[in-house]
Design an enzyme around this catalytic site. Structure first.
Site, PDB file in Angstrom:
ATOM      1  N   CYS A 139       0.732  -0.766  -0.159  1.00 19.25           N
ATOM      2  CA  CYS A 139       0.308   0.112  -0.556  1.00 19.25           C
ATOM      3  C   CYS A 139       0.983   1.042   0.295  1.00 19.25           C
ATOM      4  CB  CYS A 139      -1.428  -0.300   1.528  1.00 19.25           C
ATOM      5  SG  CYS A 139      -1.616   1.666   1.004  1.00 19.25           S
ATOM      6  N   CYS A 198      -0.226   4.677   2.474  1.00 21.59           N
ATOM      7  CA  CYS A 198      -0.804   4.533   3.818  1.00 21.59           C
ATOM      8  C   CYS A 198      -0.345   2.985   4.353  1.00 21.59           C
ATOM      9  CB  CYS A 198      -2.146   5.084   3.919  1.00 21.59           C
ATOM     10  SG  CYS A 198      -3.553   4.276   3.547  1.00 21.59           S
ATOM     11  N   SER A 199      -1.400   2.587   4.994  1.00 18.51           N
ATOM     12  CA  SER A 199      -1.804   0.909   5.128  1.00 18.51           C
ATOM     13  C   SER A 199      -2.510  -0.238   5.635  1.00 18.51           C
ATOM     14  CB  SER A 199      -1.043   0.937   6.726  1.00 18.51           C
ATOM     15  OG  SER A 199      -1.495   1.505   7.180  1.00 18.51           O
ATOM     16  N   CYS A 200      -3.111   0.177   4.258  1.00 22.66           N
ATOM     17  CA  CYS A 200      -4.469  -0.336   3.522  1.00 22.66           C
ATOM     18  C   CYS A 200      -4.384  -1.881   3.497  1.00 22.66           C
ATOM     19  CB  CYS A 200      -5.171  -0.126   1.742  1.00 22.66           C
ATOM     20  SG  CYS A 200      -5.692   1.655   1.512  1.00 22.66           S
TER      21      CYS A 200
END
Length: 209
Positions: A117, A120-122
């Protein structure tokens, strides 16, 4: 020539305010409460770390491993998973926030898939639990796209130069689950035994399985 492919580029697709991270004030309140409980001796920081590790390494990834094992054992389920991963995964009872729109990508002898991702950190929490720290790091998020073969090598995954690497960029709308190659022993092992072969990293693509 090896072909490093970055798919689903999305400079503006991430929704940072809806469905990905808790509001900043909530995060601050949680951190403040945690600090107070630790200071008062009510909570052991090591215990908190152990709980987080339990959910990151064991509970969530076991769900994804069950999905992969079913796909390895059941060609019909595998077909449904590749056609509509969200629905197929829900058949096994795994669904919810951060897993509403799932896509399964299949590793083969010719193609290796890697999930990142970039903004961000999906991450697909219902099947993989909490994201590992390295997945959220700036280094992984940038280098997985720019030099995926080198990143994989640092994880211990050495691929033949002829193997194509496809990098899938998760968003707030779509999350990916890597289905490792079916092992030769799949016909001899039951689903529980197969699930034990599957790791969290294998389902992100930073391990072969």
């Amino acid at each position: 020539m090896p072909h490093d492919h970055h798919d689903h580029d999305h400079d503006n697709d991430h929704d940072h305010e809806h469905g990905q991270h808790p509001p900043e004030d909530v995060v601050l309140r949680v951190k403040a409460l945690e600090s107070l409980l630790v200071e008062k001796g009510v909570v052991d920081p090591a215990a908190l770390d152990a709980i987080a590790e339990h959910y990151a390494e064991r509970v969530g990834p076991k769900n994804g491993a069950r999905v992969v094992a079913r796909a390895w054992r059941d060609p019909t389920f595998h077909a449904r998973l590749m056609a509509d991963a969200t629905e197929a995964i829900a058949e096994l009872g795994f669904h919810g926030v951060q897993g509403e729109h799932m896509v399964a990508v299949q590793n083969t002898a010719a193609v290796h898939n890697l999930v990142v991702c970039t903004l961000c950190s999906c991450y697909p929490w219902p099947v993989l639990g909490l994201p590992p720290t390295w997945y959220k790091s700036n280094a992984y998020r940038s280098r997985a796209v720019i030099e995926p073969r080198k990143v994989l090598s640092e994880f211990g995954v050495e691929l033949d130069p002829a193997v194509e690497i496809q990098v899938w960029d998760s968003t707030a709308e779509v999350r990916y689950l890597v289905i490792p190659e079916r092992p030769a022993e799949a016909d001899q092992l039951d689903e529980d035994a197969l699930a034990e072969l599957v790791t969290r990293n294998g389902m992100i693509g930073t391990a072969l399985r």
